[in-house]
Design a protein around this motif. Sequence first.
Motif, PDB file in Angstrom:
ATOM      1  N   SER A  86     -13.591   3.533   1.660  1.00 33.17           N
ATOM      2  CA  SER A  86     -12.595   1.950   1.446  1.00 33.17           C
ATOM      3  C   SER A  86     -11.632   2.304   0.111  1.00 33.17           C
ATOM      4  O   SER A  86     -10.516   1.964   0.004  1.00 33.17           O
ATOM      5  N   LYS A  87     -12.522   2.539  -0.970  1.00 31.70           N
ATOM      6  CA  LYS A  87     -11.909   2.558  -2.254  1.00 31.70           C
ATOM      7  C   LYS A  87     -10.565   3.603  -2.413  1.00 31.70           C
ATOM      8  O   LYS A  87      -9.442   3.320  -2.952  1.00 31.70           O
ATOM      9  N   MET A  88     -10.831   4.653  -1.796  1.00 35.74           N
ATOM     10  CA  MET A  88      -9.786   5.868  -1.851  1.00 35.74           C
ATOM     11  C   MET A  88      -8.690   5.410  -0.679  1.00 35.74           C
ATOM     12  O   MET A  88      -7.214   5.720  -0.983  1.00 35.74           O
ATOM     13  N   ILE A  89      -8.660   4.421   0.121  1.00 34.79           N
ATOM     14  CA  ILE A  89      -7.795   3.962   1.197  1.00 34.79           C
ATOM     15  C   ILE A  89      -6.852   3.140   0.365  1.00 34.79           C
ATOM     16  O   ILE A  89      -5.791   3.203   0.533  1.00 34.79           O
ATOM     17  N   TYR A  90      -7.508   2.233  -0.441  1.00 34.69           N
ATOM     18  CA  TYR A  90      -6.446   1.370  -1.330  1.00 34.69           C
ATOM     19  C   TYR A  90      -5.820   2.280  -2.529  1.00 34.69           C
ATOM     20  O   TYR A  90      -4.602   2.042  -2.444  1.00 34.69           O
ATOM     21  N   ALA A 120      -2.870   3.755  -0.659  1.00 33.61           N
ATOM     22  CA  ALA A 120      -1.785   2.536  -0.324  1.00 33.61           C
ATOM     23  C   ALA A 120      -1.122   2.538  -1.743  1.00 33.61           C
ATOM     24  O   ALA A 120       0.337   2.314  -1.684  1.00 33.61           O
ATOM     25  N   ASP A 121      -1.755   2.316  -2.859  1.00 33.59           N
ATOM     26  CA  ASP A 121      -1.140   1.996  -3.955  1.00 33.59           C
ATOM     27  C   ASP A 121      -0.117   3.170  -4.458  1.00 33.59           C
ATOM     28  O   ASP A 121       0.876   3.036  -5.233  1.00 33.59           O
ATOM     29  N   ASP A 122      -0.566   4.579  -3.929  1.00 32.64           N
ATOM     30  CA  ASP A 122       0.050   5.702  -4.491  1.00 32.64           C
ATOM     31  C   ASP A 122       1.491   6.021  -3.349  1.00 32.64           C
ATOM     32  O   ASP A 122       1.977   6.790  -3.639  1.00 32.64           O
ATOM     33  N   GLY A 123       1.619   4.890  -2.456  1.00 34.82           N
ATOM     34  CA  GLY A 123       2.817   5.120  -1.597  1.00 34.82           C
ATOM     35  C   GLY A 123       2.924   6.249  -0.831  1.00 34.82           C
ATOM     36  O   GLY A 123       3.818   6.631  -0.605  1.00 34.82           O
ATOM     37  N   VAL A 124       1.653   6.666  -0.150  1.00 31.99           N
ATOM     38  CA  VAL A 124       1.721   7.997   0.631  1.00 31.99           C
ATOM     39  C   VAL A 124       2.730   7.883   1.759  1.00 31.99           C
ATOM     40  O   VAL A 124       2.759   6.657   2.344  1.00 31.99           O
ATOM     41  N   ARG A 125       3.282   8.987   2.528  1.00 30.64           N
ATOM     42  CA  ARG A 125       4.149   8.803   3.551  1.00 30.64           C
ATOM     43  C   ARG A 125       3.454   9.491   4.790  1.00 30.64           C
ATOM     44  O   ARG A 125       3.896   9.392   5.920  1.00 30.64           O
ATOM     45  N   TYR A 164      -1.912  -0.496   5.669  1.00 30.57           N
ATOM     46  CA  TYR A 164      -0.855  -0.736   6.558  1.00 30.57           C
ATOM     47  C   TYR A 164       0.191  -1.777   5.802  1.00 30.57           C
ATOM     48  O   TYR A 164       1.275  -1.494   6.117  1.00 30.57           O
ATOM     49  N   GLN A 165      -0.226  -2.712   5.238  1.00 30.48           N
ATOM     50  CA  GLN A 165       0.692  -3.768   4.992  1.00 30.48           C
ATOM     51  C   GLN A 165       1.631  -2.911   3.688  1.00 30.48           C
ATOM     52  O   GLN A 165       2.840  -3.372   3.749  1.00 30.48           O
ATOM     53  N   LEU A 166       1.166  -2.016   3.043  1.00 32.07           N
ATOM     54  CA  LEU A 166       1.902  -1.656   1.888  1.00 32.07           C
ATOM     55  C   LEU A 166       2.635  -0.329   2.382  1.00 32.07           C
ATOM     56  O   LEU A 166       3.852  -0.340   1.890  1.00 32.07           O
ATOM     57  N   THR A 167       2.225   0.316   3.367  1.00 28.53           N
ATOM     58  CA  THR A 167       3.111   1.467   3.745  1.00 28.53           C
ATOM     59  C   THR A 167       3.701   1.647   5.025  1.00 28.53           C
ATOM     60  O   THR A 167       4.614   2.343   5.307  1.00 28.53           O
ATOM     61  N   ARG A 168       3.182   0.794   5.960  1.00 27.91           N
ATOM     62  CA  ARG A 168       3.420   0.901   7.516  1.00 27.91           C
ATOM     63  C   ARG A 168       3.257   1.989   8.041  1.00 27.91           C
ATOM     64  O   ARG A 168       4.044   2.613   9.031  1.00 27.91           O
TER      65      ARG A 168
END
Length: 363
Positions: free
Chosen positions: A204-208, A211-216, A254-258
Amino acid sequence: MKQTSTRPNIRHLSLSDLQEYVVRAGQPAYRARQLYGWLWQKHALGFEEMSDLPKVFREKLMADFSFPVAKLELLQQSRDGTVKCLFRLSDGKAVEGVLIPAGERLTACVSSQAGCSLGCTFCATGHLGLQRNLMMDEIFDQVAFLNALAMQQAGRRLTNIVFMGMGEPLLNYKQVMQAIEKITDPHALAFSPRRITVSTAGISKMIYRLADDGVRFNLAISLHAATDEKRSQIMPINQSNHLSSLMEALAYFYQLTRNEISIEYILLNHFNDSLDDAKALVKIYRKLPFKVVNLIEYNPVPSSPFSRADSSTTDRFIAYLQQQRVNVRLRRSRGADIDAACGQLANVVHADAALPTSHADVH
Ligand code: SF4
């Protein structure tokens, strides 16, 4: 055989590091781009291949840097066209990458670690334990070789790259991110991040952090059981990363990157293949806009107590999900005869399927 070198690895230098080095070496600035192209676009295997660099500069590079490469040691071809590659790393460790042709798709499945620390009970890699994290260039080499193999066998580039080989990619975060940067760099392999899927057992921690890193790139969650009680029995990581915390992390992602998120679910006979299991899976599926549930046919491995769900149970499971309007796909087992299927990667060689090869043959 263990090789050690005190010289820095040339592929651990950024483009700006190379630019500085080139100027210090008294070479024109454009040599840095040339060098970068050889390293990351043309996938040179040694300085001697860099034919448009002056000999004296190549000799200086050889004196100043090491250039370890993951060597393709063995190819094993499955009856269904899947090709498993054994790569020997510079310290003698081995990892596997797989080329999976399926219809229009040519997918490379690559490893991020030698072995794995997470110990999922159905998985051959988990039984190896963690040997070490791969460096970004060792991950890159697998993709570059599998792409060259795709060109050689099918006359076209890979269409998809999945981090579903040996290891948990999010526990080797930095090196995996750096490898993906090179795989997607327009001046390197130039693959679209939308064609890349990183699969995680659920850190979980790394999934956050993703998202914060804005991966595509896309994310796949190896779910394999839809209740904490069952999941903890087969995936020890679930004891510290419960489904509720995992779902919260995925919602944030999902919220941050879609970006697309898919669910991977191996059907294990009499363990997670009942209608109650299917109902629990539907509940999870409804929590987020998951793209798809990939049901995976299991290939038993010697160290695991599980067997494959039978076909009528599988059909019933799929029918229930479809009735509940779940977008479900059955991923038929590929490469099972050479232990290249999901959960089977453990550096096992099948002599009758091994093709004689040399590193340069698919370069
Ligand atoms: S399934 Fe993935 S995370 Fe689990 S032990 Fe195997 S390689 Fe590691």
